[in-house]
Scaffold this active site. Structure first.
Site: not given
Ligand code: AMP
Length: 113
Positions: A30, A94, A99-100
């Site tokens: 992440d 977000s 994703h897990l």
């Molecule tokens: P969620 O809020 O459950 O949708 O988790 C989305 C996650 O994706 C968050 O923890 C972000 O920090 C992560 N994230 C967003 N963009 C990227 C990226 N380009 N590479 C790695 N992680 C990302």
């Protein structure tokens, strides 16, 4: 879904620290880690979230968990870790590509925030 950031990571078109990839799923660190170990495990095929999964996705959904186990062992957090799936904006999702979250390396509270 060319604009989806996780689709771009899966295809190698956007930078990511990939820790595992096979024909069904990809795991990568992440960008904004919430624990010493914070890895995201995603299907290679675009699915927006849990609300969009279908019975034919069951093999891939199982793979998300076996890869979570493997990554947790490889990263030395298999004594205790948390797996999280946020589904829908009110739950904190977000990025709208399933994703897990694999979180480990620190204690966790319950109930979660
Ligand atoms: P969620 O809020 O459950 O949708 O988790 C989305 C996650 O994706 C968050 O923890 C972000 O920090 C992560 N994230 C967003 N963009 C990227 C990226 N380009 N590479 C790695 N992680 C990302």
């Amino acid at each position: 879904m060319n604009e989806c950031i996780f689709c771009r990571i899966v295809r190698g078109e956007a930078p990511a620290r990939i820790v595992y990839q096979d024909e069904a799923v990809t795991a990568f660190h992440d960008l904004n880690p919430q624990a010493p170990v914070h890895v995201l495990i995603v299907p290679n095929r675009h699915i927006s979230g849990v609300a969009q999964v279908e019975p034919e996705d069951e093999p891939m959904l199982g793979r998300l968990f076996t890869v979570a186990r493997r990554v947790a062992e490889e990263m030395g957090v298999d004594r205790g870790y948390r797996l999280v799936v946020n589904n829908g904006r009110p739950a904190g999702q977000s990025v709208f590509h399933l994703h897990l979250h694999l979180l480990g390396g620190r204690p966790f509270q319950w109930p979660p925030g």
